[in-house]
Each structure stands twice: as structure tokens, then as C-alpha cells.
Design a protein around this motif. Structure first.
Motif, short mmCIF file in Angstrom:
data_model
loop_
_atom_site.label_atom_id
_atom_site.label_comp_id
_atom_site.label_asym_id
_atom_site.label_seq_id
_atom_site.Cartn_x
_atom_site.Cartn_y
_atom_site.Cartn_z
N VAL A 1 0.85 -1.18 0.00
CA VAL A 1 0.00 0.00 0.00
C VAL A 1 0.90 1.24 0.00
N ARG A 2 0.50 2.26 -0.77
CA ARG A 2 1.29 3.51 -0.90
C ARG A 2 0.61 4.60 -0.07
N VAL A 3 1.31 5.08 0.96
CA VAL A 3 0.71 6.01 1.92
C VAL A 3 1.37 7.39 1.79
N LEU A 4 0.56 8.40 1.52
CA LEU A 4 1.07 9.77 1.43
C LEU A 4 1.33 10.31 2.83
N HIS A 141 -10.17 0.62 -0.74
CA HIS A 141 -9.95 1.98 -1.25
C HIS A 141 -8.62 2.13 -1.98
N LEU A 142 -8.03 1.02 -2.42
CA LEU A 142 -6.73 1.08 -3.05
C LEU A 142 -6.73 1.87 -4.35
N LYS A 143 -7.87 1.97 -5.01
CA LYS A 143 -7.93 2.69 -6.29
C LYS A 143 -8.73 3.99 -6.20
N GLN A 144 -8.85 4.52 -4.99
CA GLN A 144 -9.71 5.70 -4.82
C GLN A 144 -9.11 6.97 -5.40
N TYR A 145 -7.79 7.09 -5.40
CA TYR A 145 -7.15 8.31 -5.92
C TYR A 145 -6.63 8.03 -7.34
N GLY A 147 -5.09 8.02 -10.76
CA GLY A 147 -4.02 8.80 -11.38
C GLY A 147 -2.99 9.34 -10.41
N GLU A 148 -3.19 9.14 -9.12
CA GLU A 148 -2.23 9.63 -8.12
C GLU A 148 -1.25 8.52 -7.75
N PRO A 149 -0.06 8.88 -7.28
CA PRO A 149 0.95 7.87 -6.93
C PRO A 149 0.80 7.31 -5.52
N PHE A 150 -0.37 7.47 -4.91
CA PHE A 150 -0.59 6.94 -3.57
C PHE A 150 -2.01 6.37 -3.47
N ASP A 151 -2.21 5.51 -2.45
CA ASP A 151 -3.50 4.86 -2.23
C ASP A 151 -4.23 5.41 -1.01
N MET A 152 -3.46 5.81 -0.01
CA MET A 152 -4.01 6.27 1.26
C MET A 152 -3.33 7.57 1.67
N LYS A 153 -4.06 8.40 2.41
CA LYS A 153 -3.45 9.52 3.11
C LYS A 153 -3.25 9.09 4.55
N SER A 154 -2.26 9.67 5.21
CA SER A 154 -1.93 9.24 6.57
C SER A 154 -2.72 9.98 7.64
N THR A 155 -3.78 10.66 7.23
CA THR A 155 -4.60 11.46 8.15
C THR A 155 -6.01 10.86 8.25
#
Length: 376
Positions: A1-4, A141-145, A147-155
Motif C-alpha cells: 500500500v502507498r501512503v502519502l 480503497h486502493l484505487k480511490q485516488y 491517477g495519483e501515486p498513492f492509495d491512502m493519506k496518513s490522516t
């Protein structure tokens, strides 16, 4: 998972417990460096400049930098927090995006503790329920964003994620014992919403937010299992002037222009949800009426005790105190619960765990009709 982790600064410092490797990518060309000290990456004209701890340039005009720990037991570090996996740095306008790429189960180690708070061993089934809910939310929610390089926000925009500093043995054990388990409804991942304290009843998602109905997000009586929470009952009292100022602030921000209210003359609960929350609140002034709806009511009112916080919940009664002329002097909100009230009540889950319920029973209580499955 990619976390911003961050996207609001133009430079970042990254280091590790031990040595780290830097992979710099420039138009597909890879260059690898090694460092035992912190490294700074800054955005210069939309490209990345990489410098060592003395400020000497390592490389510039870079498209992407990946930081990987070297050696067993070493982890990358940013803002005094250690993270499992690797850190990716990308330019973002004039700023930098810092993204933690980490295995799902390791991601949960940094999510579950801040979401459910310090717990005791007799509450492990609630921790397991939280782990399954958090995993289900993340996987779903892995595909929610797009075109973005992340899957989750850390907030709280997704789930709080605080890396390794918050890990503990009890939570790690709960994650390991439920590894790969998710909650599903008719072959789809559920929207595993959760909140702190329901106040005795959760609510239907359509009555709290303007979102589609979900058969598993309906009102649930939790037998006052969350009654031990300090937010099971609460009070917030405003003077009429304080509340008027708060509503003016909210309305001005919401409408994009200055709104000035006349004196408040009445406050009426016009509609309630099945779970006892307020769906429509009417505030009357000397020359107008204002309507506030659903979960946004918490933002509109806020708190007198702390202006930076929103009201704990929309589940409250209103008591008005008037002077001899009939003018409102104070407004008392007597409420119950903390959070939006949809899905799993975390304090209720803890209460059930203390009474011997297992995590599957807890999840099936709060998410009606769901099925637990092992993905991996």
C-alpha cells in the motif's frame, strides 16, 4: 500500500536507523548512492535536488528518489518517525510528495494503535475487530485516488497512520491473528466506517451523510456497551453571543462571503435520525432562519470549550435559557457519543470484548449481514 505522508513542504530530510540506499531516477536512468547520515531532497524548479548532510550535492534534476534501509533491523525515518518499507520522494508543483510504500499488514501496525488507543489484553478481540475494519477499508480503497501515486493519506481523510513509533506487541498480535481477513457483503468489500462512541445507537449512512444506502450500515443497538466512554454523555454551553459568532464564522466560510446574523431567537430540532441524531436543525434569528443538516451540524456549532474542535456528535438535546424579556442568554447542548455514528462503535467494540465477545461477533453486530473472508 502507498501512503502519502507529506505534500506541503518544499524539502524533506530522510535518514535511517543505520545506513540507507538512495535510488535516483532521471528519465528512466537509475543511479544508486549510499549514506550513513541524513539526506535532504528539495524541489528546485519542479525537479529534485539531492544533498548530503553537509549540504554537498549528490545529484540534481532528478524525477524521483527512493530511500531503502540497508541491513537487518534498519528502517527509514522522516520527521523523527521510523517507517517500515521504503520512502518515495516525488516533485509536486513547488513542493514534494513523500510516500511510504509498505506491506499491508505492516501498514496496519501503524494504523490500529492511533485509531483504537492504548488497550489491555482482555480487549484484544476489539483490537482484532479494528484491524479487520482498517484492513477492509484500506483494501477497498486502493484505487480511490485515480491517477495519483498513492492509495491512502496518513490522516483522518483515510486512516491515521503513524509508522513504527506507535507499534506495540498486543496490536501486532491482533493483526497477525487476523492476517488477510476482511469484511465483505455480497462479494464486495464493505465501506468499513467506524467512530469512537455511538452513545447506544449507531445510524443509517443515508441519514448522516449524503451517501448511498448500504444494507450493512444501518442503525444498531449496542446495549450501551460504550457507556464506559467519557463521551457517552457530554455538555457544551454557549452564550447567545458565542453561538451566534460561531455560526457566522461557519456560514461565512461555507458561502464564501461575510454573513452577519441578528440575535438568535429560537433553536429547533426539526428532524431526527433513527439513531437519535439530528438530521435537521433550524436556528431562527430576529430577521431570518437558517437550516443545518446531518453531520455538518457538528462543524456549524463547534465547541465553546475549544473553538478549534467540532461538536462531539449530532446526538444532542438543546436547552435554552432566557432572561425576563424572553431573550436567549445561554444555549446548552446535552449530548451523547463521539463521531459520526456510522458503522462500528470502537468503544462499544471494547465493551463487547470485555464481556467475552470475539471479533467476528463484534463485526457482525455493527456491520449487519457481512461475511468475514481470508484474502491471503
Amino acid at each position: 500500500v502507498r501512503v502519502l505522508l507529506s505534500d506541503n513542504r518544499d524539502r524533506v530530510l530522510v535518514d535511517a536507523d543505520g545506513a540507507l540506499a538512495l535510488e535516483c531516477l532521471d528519465k528512466g536512468q537509475q543511479t544508486v548512492f549510499y549514506s550513513a547520515q541524513h539526506v535532504q531532497v528539495s524541489n528546485v524548479g519542479g525537479r529534485l535536488r539531492v544533498e548530503n548532510n553537509r549540504g554537498d550535492m549528490i545529484q540534481e534534476g532528478v524525477d524521483e528518489v527512493n530511500f531503502l534501509p540497508r541491513g537487518s533491523g534498519s528502517h527509514v525515518r522522516f520527521d523523527e518517525r521510523r517507517y517500515r518499507g521504503l520512502l518515495k520522494v516525488l516533485p509536486y508543483g513547488r513542493n514534494i510528495r513523500l510516500i511510504n510504500i509498505v506491506y499491508m499488514e505492516d501498514y496496519l501496525r501503524g494504523v490500529v494503535p492511533p485509531e483504537i488507543g492504548p488497550r489491555e489484553s482482555n480487549e484484544i478481540e476489539a483490537i482484532k475487530a479494528q484491524a479487520v475494519a482498517a484492513r477492509t477499508y484500506a483494501v477497498g480503497h486502493l484505487k480511490q485516488y485515480v491517477g495519483e501515486p498513492f492509495d491512502m493519506k496518513s490522516t483522518v481523510a483515510d486512516q491515521l497512520y503513524e509508522g513504527m513509533e506507535v507499534e506495540n506487541r498486543l496490536v501486532n498480535r491482533a493483526i497477525e491473528e487476523t492476517a488477510g481477513h476482511v469484511a465483505m457483503f455480497q462479494d464486495d468489500f464493505i465501506n468499513a466506517y467506524y467512530h469512537s462512541t455511538c452513545g447506544g445507537l449507531t445510524d443509517d449512512i443515508t441519514q448522516v451523510w449524503d451517501k448511498p444506502a448500504q444494507p450493512y450500515l444501518v442503525p444498531v443497538d449496542d446495549n450501551a456497551s460504550c457507556s464506559w466512554s467519557k463521551y457517552y454523555s457530554w455538555r457544551e454551553q454557549f452564550t447567545e453571543d458565542q453561538l451566534r459568532g460561531r455560526l457566522e464564522q461557519y456560514l461565512s466560510s461555507d458561502r464564501g462571503r461575510q454573513i452577519n446574523l441578528a440575535r438568535i431567537t429560537d433553536i429547533t430540532v426539526a428532524e431526527k435520525t433513527a439513531g437519535g441524531r439530528i438530521a435537521r436543525l433550524v436556528v431562527r434569528t430576529e430577521n431570518d432562519s437558517y437550516r443545518f443538516f446531518k453531520d455538518r451540524i457538528r462543524w456549524a456549532i463547534g465547541r465553546a470549550s475549544n473553538p478549534d474542535l467540532i461538536l462531539p456528535s449530532d446526538k444532542f438535546d438543546v436547552e435554552l435559557t432566557r432572561d425576563e424579556q424572553g431573550n436567549i442568554v445561554t444555549v446548552l447542548f446535552k449530548g451523547s457519543g463521539y463521531g459520526h455514528g456510522v458503522g462500528m462503535c470502537q468503544c462499544g467494540a471494547i465493551g463487547f470484548a470485555r464481556n467475552g465477545w470475539d471479533y467476528q461477533q463484534i463485526l457482525e453486530r455493527y456491520y449487519s449481514g457481512v461475511e468475514l473472508r481470508k484474502l491471503y
